[in-house]
Motif scaffolding. Structure first.
Motif, PDB file in Angstrom:
ATOM      1  N   UNK A 262       0.847  -1.246  -0.023  1.00  0.00           N
ATOM      2  CA  UNK A 262      -0.042  -0.057   0.012  1.00  0.00           C
ATOM      3  C   UNK A 262       0.955   1.287   0.107  1.00  0.00           C
ATOM      4  N   UNK A 263       0.303   2.408  -0.638  1.00  0.00           N
ATOM      5  CA  UNK A 263       1.222   3.629  -0.604  1.00  0.00           C
ATOM      6  C   UNK A 263       1.145   4.065   0.888  1.00  0.00           C
ATOM      7  N   UNK A 264       2.380   4.947   1.110  1.00  0.00           N
ATOM      8  CA  UNK A 264       2.429   5.444   2.584  1.00  0.00           C
ATOM      9  C   UNK A 264       1.142   6.317   3.055  1.00  0.00           C
ATOM     10  N   UNK A 265       0.794   6.220   4.183  1.00  0.00           N
ATOM     11  CA  UNK A 265      -0.269   7.232   4.545  1.00  0.00           C
ATOM     12  C   UNK A 265      -0.029   7.638   6.045  1.00  0.00           C
ATOM     13  N   UNK A 266      -0.326   8.872   6.190  1.00  0.00           N
ATOM     14  CA  UNK A 266      -0.181   9.466   7.610  1.00  0.00           C
ATOM     15  C   UNK A 266      -1.326   9.463   8.242  1.00  0.00           C
ATOM     16  N   UNK A 267      -2.461   9.023   7.651  1.00  0.00           N
ATOM     17  CA  UNK A 267      -3.790   8.734   8.479  1.00  0.00           C
ATOM     18  C   UNK A 267      -3.768   7.561   9.210  1.00  0.00           C
ATOM     19  N   UNK A 268      -3.913   7.566  10.473  1.00  0.00           N
ATOM     20  CA  UNK A 268      -3.898   6.196  11.504  1.00  0.00           C
ATOM     21  C   UNK A 268      -5.124   5.202  11.161  1.00  0.00           C
ATOM     22  N   UNK A 269      -6.050   6.037  10.610  1.00  0.00           N
ATOM     23  CA  UNK A 269      -7.413   5.155  10.424  1.00  0.00           C
ATOM     24  C   UNK A 269      -7.024   4.274   9.139  1.00  0.00           C
ATOM     25  N   UNK A 270      -6.281   4.927   8.080  1.00  0.00           N
ATOM     26  CA  UNK A 270      -6.253   4.071   6.906  1.00  0.00           C
ATOM     27  C   UNK A 270      -5.053   3.146   7.214  1.00  0.00           C
ATOM     28  N   UNK A 271      -4.033   3.635   8.081  1.00  0.00           N
ATOM     29  CA  UNK A 271      -2.892   2.507   8.441  1.00  0.00           C
ATOM     30  C   UNK A 271      -3.428   1.244   9.106  1.00  0.00           C
ATOM     31  N   UNK A 272      -4.455   1.665  10.213  1.00  0.00           N
ATOM     32  CA  UNK A 272      -5.101   0.572  10.972  1.00  0.00           C
ATOM     33  C   UNK A 272      -5.907  -0.307   9.872  1.00  0.00           C
ATOM     34  N   UNK A 273      -6.664   0.184   9.103  1.00  0.00           N
ATOM     35  CA  UNK A 273      -7.541  -0.691   8.236  1.00  0.00           C
ATOM     36  C   UNK A 273      -6.666  -1.478   7.214  1.00  0.00           C
ATOM     37  N   UNK A 274      -5.414  -1.027   6.688  1.00  0.00           N
ATOM     38  CA  UNK A 274      -4.586  -1.935   6.073  1.00  0.00           C
ATOM     39  C   UNK A 274      -4.085  -2.831   6.710  1.00  0.00           C
ATOM     40  N   UNK A 275      -3.758  -2.540   7.916  1.00  0.00           N
ATOM     41  CA  UNK A 275      -3.177  -3.576   8.728  1.00  0.00           C
ATOM     42  C   UNK A 275      -3.846  -4.616   8.999  1.00  0.00           C
ATOM     43  N   UNK A 276      -5.220  -4.260   9.270  1.00  0.00           N
ATOM     44  CA  UNK A 276      -6.157  -5.478   9.411  1.00  0.00           C
ATOM     45  C   UNK A 276      -6.423  -6.305   8.263  1.00  0.00           C
ATOM     46  N   UNK A 277      -6.515  -5.704   7.055  1.00  0.00           N
ATOM     47  CA  UNK A 277      -6.418  -6.535   5.910  1.00  0.00           C
ATOM     48  C   UNK A 277      -5.401  -7.169   5.597  1.00  0.00           C
ATOM     49  N   UNK A 278      -4.236  -6.708   5.899  1.00  0.00           N
ATOM     50  CA  UNK A 278      -2.884  -7.717   5.526  1.00  0.00           C
ATOM     51  C   UNK A 278      -2.814  -8.824   6.635  1.00  0.00           C
ATOM     52  N   UNK A 279      -3.316  -8.689   7.878  1.00  0.00           N
ATOM     53  CA  UNK A 279      -3.458  -9.715   8.891  1.00  0.00           C
ATOM     54  C   UNK A 279      -4.332 -10.887   8.176  1.00  0.00           C
ATOM     55  N   UNK A 280      -5.631 -10.496   7.791  1.00  0.00           N
ATOM     56  CA  UNK A 280      -6.551 -11.276   7.648  1.00  0.00           C
ATOM     57  C   UNK A 280      -6.144 -12.021   6.300  1.00  0.00           C
ATOM     58  N   UNK A 281      -5.420 -11.221   5.158  1.00  0.00           N
ATOM     59  CA  UNK A 281      -4.831 -11.953   4.117  1.00  0.00           C
ATOM     60  C   UNK A 281      -3.959 -12.956   4.380  1.00  0.00           C
ATOM     61  N   UNK A 282      -2.968 -12.515   5.334  1.00  0.00           N
ATOM     62  CA  UNK A 282      -2.011 -13.705   5.617  1.00  0.00           C
ATOM     63  C   UNK A 282      -2.420 -14.896   6.485  1.00  0.00           C
ATOM     64  N   UNK A 283      -3.628 -14.736   7.249  1.00  0.00           N
ATOM     65  CA  UNK A 283      -4.276 -15.731   7.831  1.00  0.00           C
ATOM     66  C   UNK A 283      -4.551 -16.746   6.892  1.00  0.00           C
ATOM     67  N   UNK A 284      -5.314 -16.324   5.973  1.00  0.00           N
ATOM     68  CA  UNK A 284      -5.735 -17.128   4.927  1.00  0.00           C
ATOM     69  C   UNK A 284      -4.849 -17.857   4.073  1.00  0.00           C
ATOM     70  N   UNK A 285      -3.764 -17.092   3.746  1.00  0.00           N
ATOM     71  CA  UNK A 285      -2.753 -17.561   2.662  1.00  0.00           C
ATOM     72  C   UNK A 285      -2.144 -18.773   3.692  1.00  0.00           C
ATOM     73  N   UNK A 286      -1.796 -18.594   4.889  1.00  0.00           N
ATOM     74  CA  UNK A 286      -0.901 -19.421   5.534  1.00  0.00           C
ATOM     75  C   UNK A 286      -1.983 -20.699   5.997  1.00  0.00           C
ATOM     76  N   UNK A 287      -3.311 -20.705   5.936  1.00  0.00           N
ATOM     77  CA  UNK A 287      -4.421 -21.448   6.055  1.00  0.00           C
ATOM     78  C   UNK A 287      -3.991 -21.946   7.685  1.00  0.00           C
ATOM     79  N   UNK A 288      -3.586 -21.101   8.740  1.00  0.00           N
ATOM     80  CA  UNK A 288      -3.632 -21.184  10.073  1.00  0.00           C
ATOM     81  C   UNK A 288      -4.569 -20.278  10.736  1.00  0.00           C
ATOM     82  N   UNK A 289      -5.587 -20.995  11.268  1.00  0.00           N
ATOM     83  CA  UNK A 289      -6.593 -20.017  12.200  1.00  0.00           C
ATOM     84  C   UNK A 289      -5.895 -19.179  13.086  1.00  0.00           C
TER      85      UNK A 289
END
Length: 316
Positions: A262-289
């Motif tokens: 993702x492009x850099x952002x100084x907005x904490x809400x945007x960064x938190x949203x992207x972090x949540x998405x990346x964690x969910x994506x990582x959990x799906x790819x690793x197939x580890x609940x």
């Protein structure tokens, strides 16, 4: 004159504070403060006696300052409605239309009355004229109705106050609305009595007028300032909650989060949203609940994000 000077000082300081606090944000309330300040400062006796002769010596400064007060009351109603999330298109249209009508009536009445030479007691000197009564009553009724509507809006939003500062600010504006309505009644009675030659009634009501006028202005001004401060406190609290959520998610993101570039952002809400998405994506790819603790941390972060977005939408 001491009261006028004190009010002018308070409003000047408040204007500076509001323009600083609302940097980069909607400044309707700051503009309201500025209009109120211009009205009060222009009516400080020494300044008035110096300024009015420059404009012809027929109390044109009174007309200008009264129109500024009408404008300030209009922006007050709209600004408070926006601040508490009650702004509607129909309300804005109504404010603009009524404001225009009142200004036309006031200017017309001023133009036709027999204007005295520069005086700091304009309505006392010219108040025996019917046109002067129309001049005063038109603006007074509008001011009373506008501050009453502002008070009602605040009264209806008390349960939605996010901070103690917000709550106190809303109550102070409600009090200002009450004082404004009482002032409206007092002024209308004084004007009618003056035209009718009942100067005894006018004199008897001079004390309530002298109390209600600065009381209403100061309550409205203080309430506006408190609302802006309350919103500032709420925004800082919201930002702190987002930063805490990001910090709590950092270890989990480091373990299983993906890098979605993702492009850099100084907005904490945007960064938190992207972090949540990346964690969910990582959990799906690793197939580890996620385990119970990880799900709890993620759920808390999602709740913080939803709360922040909801609050931001309410104050937009």
């Amino acid at each position: 004159m001491i009261v006028s000077v004190a009010m002018a000082v308070v409003l000047v300081v408040g204007t500076v504070v509001l323009f600083r606090l609302q940097r980069g944000q909607d400044r309707t309330l700051a503009v309201t403060f500025l209009l109120f300040t211009a009205t009060i400062v222009a009516n400080v006796d020494p300044l008035y006696r110096w300024l009015d002769p420059l404009l012809g010596g027929r109390n044109v400064v009174t007309l200008v300052s009264d129109c500024l007060m009408v404008a300030g009351t209009s922006t007050l109603l709209w600004g408070v409605a926006k601040a508490v999330g009650a702004a509607q298109p129909w309300l804005r249209t109504a404010i603009v239309v009524v404001f225009a009508v009142v200004v036309v009536v006031v200017v017309t009445a001023f133009a036709v009355l027999d204007k005295p030479a520069t005086t700091t007691t304009f309505l006392l000197v010219a108040g025996h004229q019917s046109a002067a009564a129309v001049y005063a009553i038109a603006q007074t009724v509008y001011l009373g109705a506008a501050v009453a509507a502002t008070g009602v809006i605040c009264l209806m939003r008390l349960r939605e106050a996010r901070t103690t500062t917000d709550l106190v600010g809303l109550w102070v504006i409600v009090l200002g609305g009450v004082l404004g309505v009482v002032r409206m009644v007092v002024v209308v009675v004084m004007d009618v009595a003056h035209v009718a030659g009942r100067l005894d009634v006018t004199r008897a009501l001079s004390l309530p007028y002298d109390v209600m006028t600065p009381g209403a202005v100061l309550c409205m001004a203080s309430g506006m300032l408190l609302l802006v401060i309350g919103h500032k406190v709420a925004r800082r609290r919201r930002a702190r909650g987002l930063d805490d959520a990001l910090a709590a998610l950092a270890p989990l993101h480091e373990r299983i989060g993906t890098d979605n570039a993702y492009p850099a952002s100084g907005d904490p809400a945007t960064r938190l949203s992207r972090t949540i998405v990346e964690i969910n994506d990582g959990a799906r790819r690793s197939r580890r609940p996620l385990d119970a603790d990880e799900r709890a941390v993620l759920a808390a972060a999602e709740e913080a994000l939803e709360s922040a977005l909801r609050d931001a939408a309410d104050t937009a």
